[in-house]
Scaffold this motif. Structure first.
Motif, mmCIF file in Angstrom:
data_model
loop_
_atom_site.group_PDB
_atom_site.id
_atom_site.type_symbol
_atom_site.label_atom_id
_atom_site.label_comp_id
_atom_site.label_asym_id
_atom_site.label_seq_id
_atom_site.Cartn_x
_atom_site.Cartn_y
_atom_site.Cartn_z
ATOM 1 N N GLY A 105 0.875 -1.213 -0.101
ATOM 2 C CA GLY A 105 -0.090 0.183 0.110
ATOM 3 C C GLY A 105 1.382 1.243 0.336
ATOM 4 O O GLY A 105 0.309 2.775 0.028
ATOM 5 N N TYR A 106 2.398 1.128 0.102
ATOM 6 C CA TYR A 106 3.207 2.061 0.060
ATOM 7 C C TYR A 106 3.661 2.443 -1.315
ATOM 8 O O TYR A 106 4.035 1.576 -1.922
ATOM 9 N N LEU A 107 3.521 3.264 -2.037
ATOM 10 C CA LEU A 107 4.390 4.111 -3.053
ATOM 11 C C LEU A 107 6.040 4.242 -2.231
ATOM 12 O O LEU A 107 5.983 5.631 -2.173
ATOM 13 N N ARG A 108 6.573 3.931 -3.083
ATOM 14 C CA ARG A 108 8.486 4.695 -2.569
ATOM 15 C C ARG A 108 8.866 5.669 -3.380
ATOM 16 O O ARG A 108 9.355 4.369 -4.221
ATOM 17 N N VAL A 109 9.029 6.217 -4.161
ATOM 18 C CA VAL A 109 10.112 6.692 -4.912
ATOM 19 C C VAL A 109 11.643 6.610 -4.378
ATOM 20 O O VAL A 109 11.343 8.171 -3.289
ATOM 21 N N ILE A 110 12.289 6.788 -5.094
ATOM 22 C CA ILE A 110 13.506 6.641 -4.543
ATOM 23 C C ILE A 110 14.958 7.711 -5.737
ATOM 24 O O ILE A 110 14.836 7.079 -6.649
ATOM 25 N N LEU A 111 15.223 8.165 -4.582
ATOM 26 C CA LEU A 111 16.072 9.194 -5.749
ATOM 27 C C LEU A 111 17.814 9.527 -4.766
ATOM 28 O O LEU A 111 17.546 10.247 -4.193
ATOM 29 N N PRO A 112 18.192 8.467 -5.700
ATOM 30 C CA PRO A 112 20.357 8.743 -5.008
ATOM 31 C C PRO A 112 20.009 9.466 -5.500
ATOM 32 O O PRO A 112 20.705 10.022 -6.768
ATOM 33 N N PHE A 113 21.467 10.337 -4.665
ATOM 34 C CA PHE A 113 22.387 11.106 -5.244
ATOM 35 C C PHE A 113 23.748 10.894 -6.167
ATOM 36 O O PHE A 113 24.195 9.659 -6.145
ATOM 37 N N SER A 114 23.944 11.766 -6.512
ATOM 38 C CA SER A 114 25.480 12.039 -7.484
ATOM 39 C C SER A 114 25.364 13.324 -8.480
ATOM 40 O O SER A 114 24.853 14.171 -7.571
ATOM 41 N N GLU A 115 26.039 13.977 -8.918
ATOM 42 C CA GLU A 115 27.205 14.006 -9.612
ATOM 43 C C GLU A 115 25.659 14.411 -10.766
ATOM 44 O O GLU A 115 26.187 13.965 -11.884
ATOM 45 N N GLY A 116 26.027 16.397 -10.909
ATOM 46 C CA GLY A 116 25.709 16.416 -12.676
ATOM 47 C C GLY A 116 24.443 17.061 -12.394
ATOM 48 O O GLY A 116 22.948 17.245 -11.520
ATOM 49 N N GLU A 117 23.656 17.272 -13.835
ATOM 50 C CA GLU A 117 22.348 17.826 -13.911
ATOM 51 C C GLU A 117 21.814 17.753 -15.348
ATOM 52 O O GLU A 117 22.313 17.463 -16.172
ATOM 53 N N SER A 118 20.494 17.445 -14.834
ATOM 54 C CA SER A 118 19.550 16.998 -16.487
ATOM 55 C C SER A 118 18.161 17.567 -17.007
ATOM 56 O O SER A 118 17.790 17.959 -16.197
ATOM 57 N N ALA A 119 17.406 18.293 -17.797
ATOM 58 C CA ALA A 119 16.708 18.560 -18.100
ATOM 59 C C ALA A 119 15.514 17.575 -18.879
ATOM 60 O O ALA A 119 14.720 18.334 -19.844
ATOM 61 N N GLU A 120 15.848 16.904 -19.248
ATOM 62 C CA GLU A 120 15.290 16.002 -20.171
ATOM 63 C C GLU A 120 14.114 15.429 -19.270
ATOM 64 O O GLU A 120 13.580 15.403 -18.251
ATOM 65 N N VAL A 121 12.474 14.519 -20.249
ATOM 66 C CA VAL A 121 11.678 14.164 -19.517
ATOM 67 C C VAL A 121 11.476 12.186 -19.447
ATOM 68 O O VAL A 121 12.124 12.172 -20.644
ATOM 69 N N LYS A 122 11.290 12.356 -18.668
ATOM 70 C CA LYS A 122 11.420 11.241 -17.788
ATOM 71 C C LYS A 122 10.148 10.505 -16.949
ATOM 72 O O LYS A 122 10.196 10.801 -15.976
#
Length: 129
Positions: A105-122
């Motif tokens: 019943g839980y949605l977990r969205v995991i956003l790992p840290f790293s270097e860099g930046e992007s502007a695309e849609v995914k």
């Protein structure tokens, strides 16, 4: 006809607030951010997650597919929005490694840290256990 009426009442109860509310927590860990969404009675296929620029968009819709009639053998689709939230994604998140898991019943969205930046849609797919 009675089945459609009962389903419509259930839909309106959900839209009108129902008996449970969606709860969202953002947890900052050493190596990642974790967004936890608890929306009781919402199935994993109702969630949608998109990454656009520096924003993560999480929303749910209640989909209703019912047969219109035996003669037509068509399906009508009724979509009711239930939850919509946008999160700012820090530039040090590894956009290629963002993951989403639906469990118990839980949605977990995991956003790992790293270097860099992007502007695309995914689009972020949700795995179910």
């Amino acid at each position: 006809m009675l089945k459609n009426f009962v389903h419509q009442i259930d839909t309106m109860n959900t839209v009108g607030g129902g008996t449970t509310a969606t709860r969202v927590d953002v947890l900052k860990e050493v190596d990642r951010l974790v967004i936890e969404v608890n929306a009781p009675t919402v199935h994993s296929d109702s969630f949608n997650i998109y990454l656009r620029g520096n924003q993560l968009i999480v929303y749910t819709v209640l989909n209703d597919t019912e047969a219109m009639g035996e003669l037509e053998n068509r399906a009508a689709r009724h979509t009711t929005p239930m939850f919509n939230r946008m999160f700012d994604v820090p530039p040090h998140v590894d956009r290629e490694q963002i993951d989403a898991i639906f469990e118990d019943g839980y949605l977990r969205v995991i956003l790992p840290f790293s270097e860099g930046e992007s502007a695309e849609v995914k689009r972020i797919d949700i795995r179910e256990y």
